[in-house]
Write a protein that holds these residues in place. Structure first.
Motif, PDB file in Angstrom:
ATOM      1  N   LEU A  59       0.848  -1.197   0.000  1.00  0.00           N
ATOM      2  CA  LEU A  59       0.000   0.000   0.000  1.00  0.00           C
ATOM      3  C   LEU A  59       0.879   1.241   0.000  1.00  0.00           C
ATOM      4  N   PRO A  60       0.459   2.315  -0.652  1.00  0.00           N
ATOM      5  CA  PRO A  60       1.267   3.547  -0.675  1.00  0.00           C
ATOM      6  C   PRO A  60       1.348   4.181   0.707  1.00  0.00           C
ATOM      7  N   GLY A  61       2.497   4.759   1.012  1.00  0.00           N
ATOM      8  CA  GLY A  61       2.647   5.507   2.256  1.00  0.00           C
ATOM      9  C   GLY A  61       3.283   4.761   3.398  1.00  0.00           C
ATOM     10  N   GLY A  62       3.269   3.442   3.351  1.00  0.00           N
ATOM     11  CA  GLY A  62       3.868   2.672   4.444  1.00  0.00           C
ATOM     12  C   GLY A  62       3.110   2.838   5.748  1.00  0.00           C
ATOM     13  N   LEU A  63       3.815   2.647   6.875  1.00  0.00           N
ATOM     14  CA  LEU A  63       3.200   2.792   8.187  1.00  0.00           C
ATOM     15  C   LEU A  63       3.158   4.261   8.589  1.00  0.00           C
ATOM     16  N   PRO A  64       2.136   4.677   9.358  1.00  0.00           N
ATOM     17  CA  PRO A  64       2.046   6.078   9.792  1.00  0.00           C
ATOM     18  C   PRO A  64       3.269   6.493  10.615  1.00  0.00           C
ATOM     19  N   ASP A  65       3.734   7.709  10.410  1.00  0.00           N
ATOM     20  CA  ASP A  65       4.914   8.209  11.129  1.00  0.00           C
ATOM     21  C   ASP A  65       4.693   8.247  12.634  1.00  0.00           C
ATOM     22  N   ILE A  66       3.453   8.453  13.053  1.00  0.00           N
ATOM     23  CA  ILE A  66       3.175   8.568  14.491  1.00  0.00           C
ATOM     24  C   ILE A  66       3.492   7.268  15.227  1.00  0.00           C
ATOM     25  N   CYS A  67       3.610   6.149  14.497  1.00  0.00           N
ATOM     26  CA  CYS A  67       3.913   4.856  15.121  1.00  0.00           C
ATOM     27  C   CYS A  67       5.410   4.650  15.351  1.00  0.00           C
ATOM     28  N   ASN A  68       6.261   5.495  14.751  1.00  0.00           N
ATOM     29  CA  ASN A  68       7.710   5.286  14.836  1.00  0.00           C
ATOM     30  C   ASN A  68       8.247   5.290  16.265  1.00  0.00           C
ATOM     31  N   PRO A  69       7.859   6.267  17.124  1.00  0.00           N
ATOM     32  CA  PRO A  69       8.369   6.242  18.510  1.00  0.00           C
ATOM     33  C   PRO A  69       8.003   4.960  19.247  1.00  0.00           C
ATOM     34  N   LEU A  70       6.787   4.476  19.033  1.00  0.00           N
ATOM     35  CA  LEU A  70       6.346   3.238  19.675  1.00  0.00           C
ATOM     36  C   LEU A  70       7.193   2.060  19.205  1.00  0.00           C
ATOM     37  N   LEU A  71       7.421   1.958  17.900  1.00  0.00           N
ATOM     38  CA  LEU A  71       8.183   0.837  17.365  1.00  0.00           C
ATOM     39  C   LEU A  71       9.650   0.898  17.786  1.00  0.00           C
ATOM     40  N   GLU A  72      10.205   2.109  17.868  1.00  0.00           N
ATOM     41  CA  GLU A  72      11.584   2.257  18.345  1.00  0.00           C
ATOM     42  C   GLU A  72      11.714   1.780  19.784  1.00  0.00           C
ATOM     43  N   LYS A  73      10.706   2.079  20.585  1.00  0.00           N
ATOM     44  CA  LYS A  73      10.719   1.632  21.984  1.00  0.00           C
ATOM     45  C   LYS A  73      10.652   0.109  22.056  1.00  0.00           C
ATOM     46  N   CYS A  74       9.834  -0.498  21.217  1.00  0.00           N
ATOM     47  CA  CYS A  74       9.704  -1.957  21.220  1.00  0.00           C
ATOM     48  C   CYS A  74      11.001  -2.634  20.769  1.00  0.00           C
ATOM     49  N   LEU A  75      11.678  -2.030  19.789  1.00  0.00           N
ATOM     50  CA  LEU A  75      12.964  -2.560  19.342  1.00  0.00           C
ATOM     51  C   LEU A  75      14.005  -2.446  20.444  1.00  0.00           C
ATOM     52  N   LYS A  76      14.020  -1.306  21.109  1.00  0.00           N
ATOM     53  CA  LYS A  76      15.005  -1.058  22.167  1.00  0.00           C
ATOM     54  C   LYS A  76      14.795  -1.995  23.348  1.00  0.00           C
ATOM     55  N   MET A  77      13.517  -2.256  23.686  1.00  0.00           N
ATOM     56  CA  MET A  77      13.212  -3.121  24.827  1.00  0.00           C
ATOM     57  C   MET A  77      13.298  -4.605  24.473  1.00  0.00           C
ATOM     58  N   GLY A  78      13.502  -4.928  23.203  1.00  0.00           N
ATOM     59  CA  GLY A  78      13.668  -6.323  22.797  1.00  0.00           C
ATOM     60  C   GLY A  78      12.372  -7.078  22.571  1.00  0.00           C
ATOM     61  N   TYR A  79      11.245  -6.360  22.476  1.00  0.00           N
ATOM     62  CA  TYR A  79       9.973  -7.036  22.233  1.00  0.00           C
ATOM     63  C   TYR A  79       9.881  -7.543  20.795  1.00  0.00           C
ATOM     64  N   ILE A  80      10.563  -6.875  19.878  1.00  0.00           N
ATOM     65  CA  ILE A  80      10.637  -7.308  18.483  1.00  0.00           C
ATOM     66  C   ILE A  80      12.082  -7.222  18.016  1.00  0.00           C
ATOM     67  N   LYS A  81      12.438  -8.055  17.023  1.00  0.00           N
ATOM     68  CA  LYS A  81      13.803  -8.051  16.492  1.00  0.00           C
ATOM     69  C   LYS A  81      13.924  -7.219  15.221  1.00  0.00           C
ATOM     70  N   GLU A  82      12.810  -7.093  14.491  1.00  0.00           N
ATOM     71  CA  GLU A  82      12.801  -6.330  13.246  1.00  0.00           C
ATOM     72  C   GLU A  82      11.645  -5.336  13.268  1.00  0.00           C
ATOM     73  N   LYS A  83      11.828  -4.230  12.563  1.00  0.00           N
ATOM     74  CA  LYS A  83      10.765  -3.236  12.489  1.00  0.00           C
ATOM     75  C   LYS A  83       9.639  -3.758  11.601  1.00  0.00           C
ATOM     76  N   PRO A  84       8.383  -3.751  12.077  1.00  0.00           N
ATOM     77  CA  PRO A  84       7.258  -4.250  11.278  1.00  0.00           C
ATOM     78  C   PRO A  84       7.038  -3.403  10.028  1.00  0.00           C
ATOM     79  N   ASP A  85       6.419  -4.032   9.012  1.00  0.00           N
ATOM     80  CA  ASP A  85       6.075  -3.299   7.799  1.00  0.00           C
ATOM     81  C   ASP A  85       4.591  -3.447   7.452  1.00  0.00           C
TER      82      ASP A  85
END
Length: 666
Positions: free
Chosen positions: A199-225
């Motif tokens: 889909l055009p546009g990818g994930l909403p930018d407002i989700c980036n801080p949340l996903l960065e936190k999840c990556l940092k805390m080890g809840y996910i290994k890769e950034k979702p798409d």
């Protein structure tokens, strides 16, 4: 005149008391018959309260305020989903006071305008079972307060539900739920994504801080798409499912906003865990929890949760002394996933579509393929096994008989999928007729003096609105796509007049439920696997000339052509073959039937009891046939019924390895 008035009032009071005692005795009988709870006639400290359970919509706070009117309460036990509760007083005197003063008391159901009447009876013992510690499924984690209330508001405000977007035919079916997709559209027709059409546009930018936190805390290994946003109104849910293995990578995370919810997780062996997802919490699924356990949300307006404040485990335990109701509110979920680019190689091959080449119904690309599968692995097989099948199916199921017995005298009743007509002769007070796809089974019904005819359950040649009731016992699970199962339900509803009722039975995936093991598991030892080895041999091309063993409906070599065998082997390769007398490991499968000699094409019928009442001693000397089944998970049948307009689900229950629904046409 005054004396006469007092006498009339006394007689009226006596009639009221008599009516109350009759209903109280009926409650005692019902508790004993359906729940095994034995009441006693002498005072004890313990009382069972019929109609006062969580299953009736009565909350703990509400019931406690009632029972505390009569004395000091030592314990109040409210089993989940049950229409009764237990109260234990400190003295027998307080218990007797409650028995005398509270019997027949009316209270308003939580979140409803309807009243329920409470009936109290003494019991010798309260079934306070030792509470087994409940743990989260391996690989499951609930992170509370991952986002602040301010961040929650920003995320919710960012959703533009009015924005125009391209909606596929698959998504149009979600008319009862609001949903938006980002990155890739999740297709509900095949439970997958089209990797070549982002889909055009990818994930909403407002989700980036949340996903960065999840990556940092080890809840996910890769950034979702891929992101799916769902909005649930109170009463809405999703059927139990496993996110398609081949569609997404291991970690799946889900953010709950707006309200908390209870999500149900189930292991294939029937073990279930109810998990509370608090508002602003993150659910993390990986490993076994992501690949093996089903997860779903039961459609209802109240959840059963722990009553204690500050409960942090995320689990609804089996402690019946600490359960209450929580009213649902609008909830919005953000589910993030990483699209998989290569086949799944997990350790759970029995439920992995990559490794089982499509264990689910997604291998059926169109209606034609579904019809062909059912013709070979349902219709033709039942013609072959009719005599043996009927010889093992003769006793009516009590709750089906109970449903029919409650109908008014003279009711017109259709038994769709009547088989040999066992239920057609249950009551002489009803005007019953049956229909079945199998001519052999219909002939058997006729020889027994019943009215029956041959037809397809998707098109019953009976005038709309002409039936007072319908029953469909162990039929709908033979349809191989959700659309065809839904169509068969709609056909039942079409036959009903307004106010008419239907009873539906389908096989349950959960062969153990609420500590009740189905007769299917109890009846015999697990098969020794010879049926499965026969099929395996035929698929490997080991020179098997025995088409009986391969599951081919054409019994002799002269009848079987290469095109038939090719189609047979193709379907067998895609569907797992079930091992009889064991728990189900897949929803779509083939169930072996070992045919006894000399029993071909004489009798048979469909009923909720599971297959193979008498397993032959030698698999090698008896033909093996395979019937297609879609076994239903908890809540799936009820949710499917609710997709049909103009009906009300009156009751849903589990009965000896079957999920059952009673619905009414509005």
């Amino acid at each position: 005149m005054e004396i006469e008035g007092i006498s009339q009032q006394s007689q009226k009071l006596s009639k009221t008391e008599k009516k109350l005692r009759q209903k109280q005795m009926k409650a005692r009988y019902t508790l004993l018959k359906h729940e095994g709870i034995e009441c006693v006639s002498y005072p004890t400290k313990n009382l069972v309260i019929a109609n006062g359970g969580l299953g009736n919509g009565v909350s703990r706070c509400q019931l406690r305020s009632v029972v505390e009117e009569s004395g000091l309460v030592e314990a109040l036990l409210m089993p989940p989903k049950k229409p009764y509760a237990f109260v234990k007083y400190t003295t027998a005197e307080d218990s007797k006071r409650a028995y005398d003063s509270l019997n027949g008391k009316e209270i308003l159901m939580e979140g409803s305008s309807q009243n329920v009447v409470l009936y109290f009876n003494f019991v010798e013992k309260v079934p306070w079972e030792d509470v087994t510690p409940v743990t989260l499924p391996p690989g499951l984690m609930v992170v509370e307060e991952l986002v602040s209330p301010e961040e929650e508001k920003q995320l919710l405000d960012s959703i533009d539900w009015e924005e125009d977007e391209v909606i596929s035919n698959a998504q149009k079916s979600l008319k009862h739920r609001r949903v938006k997709h980002f990155g890739y559209e999740f297709r509900y027709d095949n439970n997958n994504v089209d990797r070549d059409k982002p889909l055009p546009g990818g994930l909403p930018d407002i989700c980036n801080p949340l996903l960065e936190k999840c990556l940092k805390m080890g809840y996910i290994k890769e950034k979702p798409d891929q992101l799916t946003i769902n909005q649930y109104e109170p009463g809405q849910g999703i059927p139990p499912h496993i996110d398609t293995h081949s569609a997404f990578e291991d970690e799946i995370i889900c953010l709950s906003l707006g309200a908390k919810i209870v999500m149900d997780f189930k292991h294939p062996d029937g073990h279930a865990v109810a998990v509370v997802l608090p508002q602003c919490s993150l659910l993390v699924m990986s490993g076994e929890a992501r690949y093996l356990w089903t997860h779903g949300i039961t459609p209802r307006k109240f959840d059963i949760v722990q009553a204690a404040e500050g409960q942090k485990t995320g689990i609804v335990s089996a402690d019946t002394g600490d359960l209450t109701l929580n009213k649902r509110e609008r909830r919005t979920s953000f589910t993030f996933r990483k699209v998989r680019r290569s086949p799944c190689t997990c350790s759970y091959s029995s439920v992995c579509d990559s490794q089982s080449q499509g264990a689910g119904p997604s291998f059926l690309d169109d209606e034609g393929e579904a019809a062909k599968l059912e013709e070979k692995y349902v219709h033709e097989v039942y013609e072959e096994i009719a005599t043996h099948f009927s010889s093992t199916r003769h006793s009516p199921w009590p709750r089906v008989v109970e449903f029919l017995g409650a109908l008014p005298c003279g009711s017109i009743v259709a038994d769709v999928g009547c088989g040999n007509g066992k239920y057609l002769g249950v009551s002489k007070d009803l005007c019953m007729f049956g229909c079945d796809r199998s001519k052999t089974l219909v002939d058997i019904s006729g020889k027994r003096g019943f009215q029956a005819f041959v037809c397809d359950a998707l098109s019953v040649p009976v005038r709309s609105g002409s039936c007072d009731a319908c029953i469909s016992i162990a039929l709908i699970h033979h349809f191989s796509t959700e659309e065809r199962r839904l169509a068969s339900l709609a056909e039942l509803v079409r036959l009903l007049r307004p106010g008419g009722r239907a009873l539906i039975y389908v096989w349950a995936m959960e062969q153990e439920y609420n500590k009740q093991k189905s007769k299917y598991l109890k009846g015999e030892k697990a098969s020794d696997g010879k049926a499965e080895s026969i099929i395996s041999d035929s698929l490997k091309g080991m020179g098997k000339s025995n088409y009986e063993g391969s599951g081919c409906p054409n019994r002799s070599r002269s009848q079987c052509n290469s095109q038939c065998c090719s189609a047979t082997q193709s379907i067998l390769a895609k569907l797992p073959v079930h091992t009889n007398r064991t728990s189900f490991n897949s929803q779509d499968l083939l169930v072996p039937w070992h045919l006894k000699d000399g029993s071909k094409k004489k009798a048979g019928h469909a009923e909720p009891q599971q297959p193979l009442a008498g397993s032959p001693k030698s698999h090698e000397s008896t033909p093996v046939f395979h019937r297609y089944y879609h076994v239903f998970c908890e809540g799936e049948l009820e949710l499917m019924c609710k997709r049909i307009e103009g009906i009300k689900v009156q009751e849903s229950y589990y009965d000896q390895g079957n999920w059952c629904v009673v619905l009414e046409k509005q």
